[in-house]
Every structure is written in structure tokens, then in C-alpha cells.
Design a protein around this motif. Sequence first.
Motif, short mmCIF file in Angstrom:
data_model
loop_
_atom_site.label_atom_id
_atom_site.label_comp_id
_atom_site.label_asym_id
_atom_site.label_seq_id
_atom_site.Cartn_x
_atom_site.Cartn_y
_atom_site.Cartn_z
N ALA A 52 56.63 35.14 46.73
CA ALA A 52 56.29 36.26 47.55
C ALA A 52 57.67 35.64 48.92
O ALA A 52 58.16 36.72 49.21
CB ALA A 52 55.30 36.17 48.31
N ALA A 53 57.80 34.68 48.94
CA ALA A 53 59.12 34.20 49.35
C ALA A 53 59.93 34.44 49.77
O ALA A 53 61.45 35.01 49.89
CB ALA A 53 58.83 33.00 50.48
N ALA A 54 60.48 34.74 48.39
CA ALA A 54 61.93 35.37 47.57
C ALA A 54 61.53 36.83 47.53
O ALA A 54 62.92 37.28 47.73
CB ALA A 54 62.24 34.68 45.74
N GLY A 55 60.89 37.56 48.09
CA GLY A 55 60.53 39.49 47.64
C GLY A 55 60.03 39.28 46.88
O GLY A 55 60.91 40.56 45.83
N LEU A 56 60.56 38.28 45.47
CA LEU A 56 59.54 39.08 43.81
C LEU A 56 58.18 39.26 43.48
O LEU A 56 58.24 40.70 42.90
CB LEU A 56 59.45 37.57 43.26
N VAL A 57 57.22 38.90 44.50
CA VAL A 57 55.55 39.84 44.51
C VAL A 57 55.34 40.40 45.73
O VAL A 57 56.35 39.80 46.47
CB VAL A 57 54.74 38.84 43.74
N THR A 58 55.20 40.94 45.90
CA THR A 58 53.92 41.39 46.86
C THR A 58 52.73 40.92 47.58
O THR A 58 52.30 39.80 47.23
CB THR A 58 53.45 42.45 47.08
N PRO A 59 53.62 39.75 49.02
CA PRO A 59 52.75 39.00 49.29
C PRO A 59 51.22 39.25 49.70
O PRO A 59 50.57 40.47 50.17
CB PRO A 59 52.94 38.46 50.97
N PRO A 60 50.53 38.43 49.77
CA PRO A 60 48.93 38.66 49.52
C PRO A 60 47.96 39.24 50.69
O PRO A 60 48.58 38.03 51.75
CB PRO A 60 47.83 37.82 48.42
N PRO A 61 47.34 39.76 51.41
CA PRO A 61 46.98 40.24 52.31
C PRO A 61 46.25 39.23 52.90
O PRO A 61 45.48 38.48 52.02
CB PRO A 61 45.90 41.19 52.15
N GLU A 62 46.23 38.85 53.81
CA GLU A 62 46.02 37.56 54.68
C GLU A 62 44.56 37.89 55.14
O GLU A 62 44.44 38.77 55.73
CB GLU A 62 46.63 37.45 55.98
#
Length: 585
Positions: A323-333
Motif C-alpha cells: 500500500a505504501a508503494a502504491g501497489l494495492v489500495t490501502p484498506p480503510p481504517e
Amino acid sequence: MKKLMSGNEAIAYGAYQAGVKVGAAYPGTPSTEVMENFATYPGVYAEWSPNEKVALDVGVGAAYAGRRAMVAMKHVGLNVAADSLFYASYTGVNAGLVIINADDPGLHSSQGEQDNRNYARFARIPMVEPADSEEARQYVGVALEISETFDTPVLLRTVTRLAHSKGAVEFDGELQPVAPPAPDPPAYRRDPAKQVMLPANARRRRPVVEERLQKLGEYAEQTTLNRIEPGDPELGIIAAGAAYQYAREVFPGASFLKLGLVYPLPRRLILDFARRVKQVVVVEELDPFLEEQIRLMGVTVRGKDIFPLYGEFSPHLLRQCAAAAGLVTPPPEEEDPRPPLVLPVRPPMLCPGCGHRGIFYVLKQLNVLVTGDIGCYTLGAAPPLGAMHTCGCMGAGIGVSHGIEKAGVQEPRVAVLGDSTFFHSGMPPLVNVLYNRGATTTIVLDNRVTAMTGHQDDPGTGRTLQGGETTEVDIAALARGMGYQRVDVVDPYELDQVTQVVREHLQSAEPSLIIARRPCVLSRREKHPAPVVDADICVNCGTCLELGCSPLTQEEEHVSINVLLCNGCGLCVQVCPTGAIAFNA
């Protein structure tokens, strides 16, 4: 039918199915259960060898003689066996030889992390890496076929997560080997030009090793161990082993190149995969082993700029990094309504009744410099005992103590190691002290078993891995045979005796050996009545707490003993200055 098996159980079963007849190992987490399980199958020979090098030499000898063989060890064990690994690469094998190597990312039970895929490249031999228990079963047979086809030992790499996790395995239920029964081996085939590594012979074998590696590279292009799993062409993942399973969970839609043969790599297959996808990412634990080789092929690849260089991976960790590298969408907090869970710190400590405790208590009271070793007794470094000052690897303590002496340090010192470690790598440094006129006092903490890895037998127990009676090697007699004049056996439960003997040895100017003999309480399962505390006499001084024994706790007005935990060793009775702790008459 299918059966749930750990990776280690599956390896043992796969070895039996593939017709392995000889197995050798030295116990070490996370590899221990491989040989323990293999030893239970009918018609096989399995042994605990004194150390990993001996185990590998046994496996090499069996393979030379025409029998399929398996050797097992943890990652640092391959360091011990490396000399044999490299000569076996040159000599080759007559029958299949597979070497099970269990790495330990995250340091669950090891003194260091290392990525032993590097050994495959260093020794120029193939390495396979299964991703689950079923592949672990299958890959043993494949490794043996590779071994015999290309005349080479083969490394099979696992990691802690695979070794101890369970998965469904194809199981025939009747314990019948898949491989046909091996005929009795013929007379040993003598081939000195191939098996005697004199420099002249080794020079002739060196080109053979390179030719073999080239042939293995062609095999890597064709084997089904390496496969492309098509998916979204925007992202291509290259992974192997447990890391493949984590990546599959985090990148379910991506294209994958799943590697089962991790050395040598399939160059053409990798280039073909890279052409199919827009971006290539390597997911691998520990070193950038795959990443560096793929970069040298001219492929633009990401890997360790995204994922950590050390520690064990998990789907959660990979998802965060991706997620930090932009490869996947960060999960909602999501806000967790529960309060944070705060658990009390529970440091590891020696078991109640452990015979090592008395030794370390005395050494601390005498303010002795203690050079240590790997085993349960390493916990002697933890407070409140705090009586171990160095610990490197198996057998190191004696040599370190000798070096400290030769550097001119005058303070009293001892080296400590266990009985299994003594047989593993303690004898050469013990001889070195004698030969080079040292004065180190060595204490062998003899608990009559290899305790830390699960109570395996060793040469001092009189029992073999498969339950047979054998010679019980006498450590005291062995030391006297080396030339040690001062050798004493003590009971670590008897603190006065231990104190007196340690003082005598430290005052002597000669090298000496003390054997502290007391069976492991968990191995023998002996339990004695617990002492009681007289609350009227106890002054709550805390002296007994310096033993670091978990049944002892300090209340507001006095010390108490948890009788359910207490083993009745009586050390607290001996150290109590007021006589408040005693056994009932």
C-alpha cells in the motif's frame, strides 16, 4: 485420501515414499521433526548424529553406496556442514541425496538470521523450495530425481512457517513407498578419481561442476516446478516458498511466476514473464537473492525497495508495504472500539527444578566471567541470574574463554555448554585448551538429553533415535582420556558442593572440567514435595528470588511458593538466610 501434516511431517513422508533408506540429522528448530518422523517409518535407518557435518558425511556415504539418503538441519547447522557440502558438490553422488535446510526468518529460535539460498549459489548445487505441505512431500522425490539425474546433492529449503504449519497432503494410508524397493546395493563402487578430492582430481572435477550447472539451467526452463500463473498484466509477481503464499493473498489478481527451483533460475522463463507484464515485483524473505539475479538479466524489477530485508513476512506486513508503494489500495481504517490489549511482559526463564539454575546462581555469587553457548542454559544470561556474559554459537564458549585468557585477562572465568553441545562441537576446543597450555575451567551442564529442541537423545544418553540401546559415552572418562587431570562430577542441586568444587577449580592453574549432572525435569517428569514458607520467620529479604524460579513470588509481607509449579528441588531452602523455607518433616 488426504491428511493434515506439518511441512516437516510431509517431508519425512515424502522421503519415505521416494525410497530414502538412510536419514541423518542433528536436532535444531525448525527442522527437528523431519528426522523424528522419518525414523518411525518401516524399513529405514535414521540417526541423530553428533553434529550437522557428521550427519552430512553419513548421507554422502550412503549415497556413494547406492542408497537414497536425506540429511536435515536448521540454517546455522549448514554452516557447520559447509565443508562437506562443498566437497560433495565436486564428487557428486551415486544415489539421490537431499539436504533439508530450514531457515528461520524472524529469529523464532535462533541466534541469527541468514538466507541459505546463498549456499546453493556458493556451492553451485540446485535448490528447491516448496510453498506448502503437499509440495514439501512432492519436492523431496523431485529433489532426489534431480540429484540422480545430474549427479549432485540437492538442497530443499523450508522456513519456520512452512515447517510448523499444517496443510492437506495426499496420503495413501498404507505407508507404502511410491518408489520401487531398492535392491541390495552391490559391492561399493570404488572411483578414486571422482571421490578422492586431491587437488589434481578436484581440478578435473571443477569443469564438471560448471557443465552440470549449465544443464541444470536448461532443466530449470522446462520443469513444472517453475510455472507462470496468468493474471492482470499490470502487475507481475515473482515469488517462491512461503512468500508465494503471502503474496497470493495480498495480490490475488496479479500475474505470478511461481518458482519451485530457486537455483539455478530459469532465465528465458523470467524474461518471457517480464515481457508479459507492465511491472515486475519480487516478493522474497531476507536477502534479495532472486531480485539481484533477475536484475542481472536486464529486467527492471522492484523488491527490497518495497519489502524489508530482514524479519519474517506476513500478509499483513506485505499489504502495508504494498500500500505504501502504491501497489494495492490501502484498506480503510476502522476504529477499534475495544481498548488496546496490554499484556504483562513474561521473560523466558529456566524451568522450575532445572539443574542449570544452581550452577548459574553459584557463578553469580562468585562473580565469575562466564562464556556461554547455545541451549536452555543461555537463559542463565537473563535476570535475576545474569550469569552469562558471552554467547555466540555451539561450542564457542570454550574457545572464547581461552582467547580471553591469552589476551591477558586475569579475572576468574568459566566456559559452560550442554552435554549435547559437548558432543556437537565441544571436544575440539577442549583439546585446544589442553594443547595450548590454557587454564580454562569448563562446566558441562549435563541434563542427559538434548533439551532445548524437544528432548532428543545424544551420545551420552545410551539410546539411539530409533530407540535402540547403545554405548553411553562417558564425558568424564573422555576428558580424562584427552589428558585432563582435574575432572569432577557435581549435583547442581547441592549448592555447597558446587561452590566448593568451582572455587577449587578456579584456584587451580591447570585446565579442568566440571560435569554438573542432573536430568532435565521435563524429560524425566519427576516431581517432589514442595517446601513451605514460615510467614512468621520470613523477613521478605528477596534472597530466594535471586534464583529466578517462577514458583517463588514476593507478597507484601513474605515470599510464597506456588506448589503447583514447584518441582521440589530445594534450592530456595538452601539459600534462605533465615531458615524460613523448609521441607515439612
